[in-house]
Design an enzyme around this catalytic site. Sequence first.
Site, mmCIF file in Angstrom:
data_model
loop_
_atom_site.group_PDB
_atom_site.id
_atom_site.type_symbol
_atom_site.label_atom_id
_atom_site.label_comp_id
_atom_site.label_asym_id
_atom_site.label_seq_id
_atom_site.Cartn_x
_atom_site.Cartn_y
_atom_site.Cartn_z
ATOM 1 N N GLY A 60 0.826 -1.204 0.000
ATOM 2 C CA GLY A 60 0.000 0.000 0.000
ATOM 3 C C GLY A 60 0.856 1.247 0.000
ATOM 4 O O GLY A 60 2.068 1.178 0.221
ATOM 5 N N CYS A 87 5.305 -6.432 1.163
ATOM 6 C CA CYS A 87 5.725 -5.049 0.995
ATOM 7 C C CYS A 87 5.328 -4.193 2.203
ATOM 8 O O CYS A 87 5.903 -4.355 3.266
ATOM 9 C CB CYS A 87 5.187 -4.491 -0.327
ATOM 10 S SG CYS A 87 6.028 -2.982 -0.822
ATOM 11 N N TYR A 88 4.315 -3.333 2.082
ATOM 12 C CA TYR A 88 3.909 -2.536 3.255
ATOM 13 C C TYR A 88 3.570 -3.467 4.423
ATOM 14 O O TYR A 88 3.853 -3.159 5.592
ATOM 15 C CB TYR A 88 2.692 -1.662 2.896
ATOM 16 C CG TYR A 88 2.214 -0.825 4.067
ATOM 17 C CD1 TYR A 88 2.930 0.291 4.480
ATOM 18 C CD2 TYR A 88 1.066 -1.179 4.778
ATOM 19 C CE1 TYR A 88 2.512 1.048 5.565
ATOM 20 C CE2 TYR A 88 0.637 -0.428 5.871
ATOM 21 C CZ TYR A 88 1.361 0.683 6.256
ATOM 22 O OH TYR A 88 0.948 1.430 7.337
ATOM 23 N N HIS A 176 6.885 -8.497 -4.434
ATOM 24 C CA HIS A 176 5.488 -8.848 -4.722
ATOM 25 C C HIS A 176 5.394 -10.213 -5.401
ATOM 26 O O HIS A 176 5.547 -10.311 -6.620
ATOM 27 C CB HIS A 176 4.850 -7.778 -5.622
ATOM 28 C CG HIS A 176 4.603 -6.496 -4.901
ATOM 29 N ND1 HIS A 176 3.417 -6.213 -4.262
ATOM 30 C CD2 HIS A 176 5.412 -5.437 -4.677
ATOM 31 C CE1 HIS A 176 3.502 -5.025 -3.681
ATOM 32 N NE2 HIS A 176 4.704 -4.530 -3.924
ATOM 33 N N GLU A 178 2.803 -11.802 -5.999
ATOM 34 C CA GLU A 178 1.536 -11.917 -6.737
ATOM 35 C C GLU A 178 1.645 -11.471 -8.193
ATOM 36 O O GLU A 178 0.761 -11.751 -8.993
ATOM 37 C CB GLU A 178 0.422 -11.133 -6.019
ATOM 38 C CG GLU A 178 0.562 -9.604 -5.991
ATOM 39 C CD GLU A 178 1.430 -9.094 -4.841
ATOM 40 O OE1 GLU A 178 2.330 -9.819 -4.421
ATOM 41 O OE2 GLU A 178 1.199 -7.951 -4.407
ATOM 42 N N ASP A 234 -20.493 -11.459 -18.480
ATOM 43 C CA ASP A 234 -21.065 -11.271 -17.149
ATOM 44 C C ASP A 234 -22.591 -11.311 -17.162
ATOM 45 O O ASP A 234 -23.204 -12.055 -16.390
ATOM 46 C CB ASP A 234 -20.595 -9.941 -16.537
ATOM 47 C CG ASP A 234 -19.087 -9.778 -16.654
ATOM 48 O OD1 ASP A 234 -18.409 -10.810 -16.817
ATOM 49 O OD2 ASP A 234 -18.596 -8.639 -16.605
ATOM 50 N N LYS A 376 -13.433 -12.463 -13.088
ATOM 51 C CA LYS A 376 -13.879 -12.755 -14.459
ATOM 52 C C LYS A 376 -13.552 -14.202 -14.885
ATOM 53 O O LYS A 376 -14.395 -14.880 -15.469
ATOM 54 C CB LYS A 376 -13.213 -11.779 -15.419
ATOM 55 C CG LYS A 376 -13.764 -11.836 -16.809
ATOM 56 C CD LYS A 376 -14.334 -10.507 -17.140
ATOM 57 C CE LYS A 376 -15.092 -10.461 -18.415
ATOM 58 N NZ LYS A 376 -15.984 -9.295 -18.392
#
Length: 520
Positions: A60, A87-88, A176, A178, A234, A376
């Site tokens: 963040g 991270c943060y 990170h 991710e 969707d 999605k």
Amino acid sequence: MQFQNNKERILIIDFGSQVTKLIARRIRDLGVYSEIVPPQELKKKLKNLSLIKGIILSGGPSTVTKDKHQTISKDLFEKKIPILGICYGLQLISKLYGGSIKSSKKRREFGRAFLYKKKNSELIKNFLISRKVVWMSHEDAVFKLPKNFNCIAFTKDSKYTIIENAQKKIYGVQFHPEVTHTEKGEQIFKNFLFSICKVKKKWNIVSQKKKLIGEIKKVVKKDKVICALSGGVDSSVVALLVNKAIKKNLICIMVDTGLMRKDEFKYTYKIFKDRYKLNVKLINASKIFIEKLKNTSNPEKKRKIIGGLFIKIFEKEAKKIKNVKYLAQGTLYPDIIESRSSSGSKSSKIKSHHNVGGLPKKMNLKLLEPLKEFFKDEVRVLGKSLGLSKDISLRHPFPGPGLGIRIIGNINAEKIKILQEADHIYINELKKNNLYDKIWQAYVALLPVKSVGVMGDSRTYEYICLLRAVTSEDGMTADYFKFPKEFLDKISNKIVNNVKGINRVVYDITSKPPSTIELE
Ligand code: XMP
């Protein structure tokens, strides 16, 4: 309507990173349900403590070097739930446990960095053997280890890149895992989930189908539901799902704005009516859309006209149906995350997105959003299990204002026809050459300029069209697709030879940012 109340989960506390969503996706891809929570809503979520198998603290923009920073109560660390800070998150853990963090303009790391191992840990099993490329985005770094923590790995510019307190099962990584730029980052999550949290692989969207249908039945009972069906993934999945639950009490309305791809609306209408037996009504409103858009070239004005008119027509049709209580919408999890700004910062408006958000209030309807907890990709899988054909479930995203924002400048019937023909050729060729599924989104746009060309022995003066094709994970960032040169040659030839009105084809090679995916 909350669907996942009794599922084992990993909680992700969102401190406002741009990539928090990716953490949730990686975890769900590994077969574990994950949920993103802003720090201020944490207390509420901790009521179901036995279902929380692990906690991740996201990155963040805040900094623990300032007195005023985002934080959580230290009690959270006493609940015997494994914690991973990213991270943060790592910096916050360090701060709470007495480490020291400094902001360093000189030693900040953005982008690629090499990670080196110092000590073995459950967290880096099969991930860090000797050296690994990881992706960093930080200015603050830990300079003194917090009490009872060990250093597991480091980079040239950050001394404590992975830290752990193995006994308390608290871990922190400065990079990170991710993002795809971190090599094998997924392994960090595998280790955290299965070796440290010891959570079981139980989550997949298809196993939720029955439950979702049951919930819709329970909520809606004998009432009527309407749905604006566009033929996109969707709204199509919502329609099939709600239809499975309440059959003919779902009434779908398809408003043909005339700004759709060539023949697409007719084709989807037929499929929904004949194959899926939906209660669906097609409204042809193309003339009025073209009329109202005449002489409007400002992108925001166009968006407002299209959105406003859509709502008006939909509302008029919906009013003809008596006793409607719900509006079903294909809201997805990213929409929910984005609409609650956890970092408190207001993002600037780039484009007014077209949706039917104004309708429920105006028409006194309740919202039914059965997909609001899903990504999605999950919705595509759910669609497949509901029998949705591949050409709809794997369809590229298509914006609500349609070709209205792909004809740059003024819109008229002739330009729509020209664009539809060019786009049709492009999309068909992508499919024929097995490229369609490798691309997140592709389309043709018509530019508002004409240029000189020569065809046969004659001079031509016709429009320029622009091809766009991007790869992306969620539409937030994107890169242009690197086509083989031969493919571009073929498309250019085919469009110019077959579409009267176009004599020049260009390919857009900008990424997002700084561009956006759509041109308007
Ligand atoms: P941009 O152009 O902002 O687009 O990079 C990101 C994604 O959003 C889609 N898009 C829309 N989708 N209503 C929608 O439902 C809209 O008004 C709208 N405008 C853009 C765009 O196609 C891309 O997938």
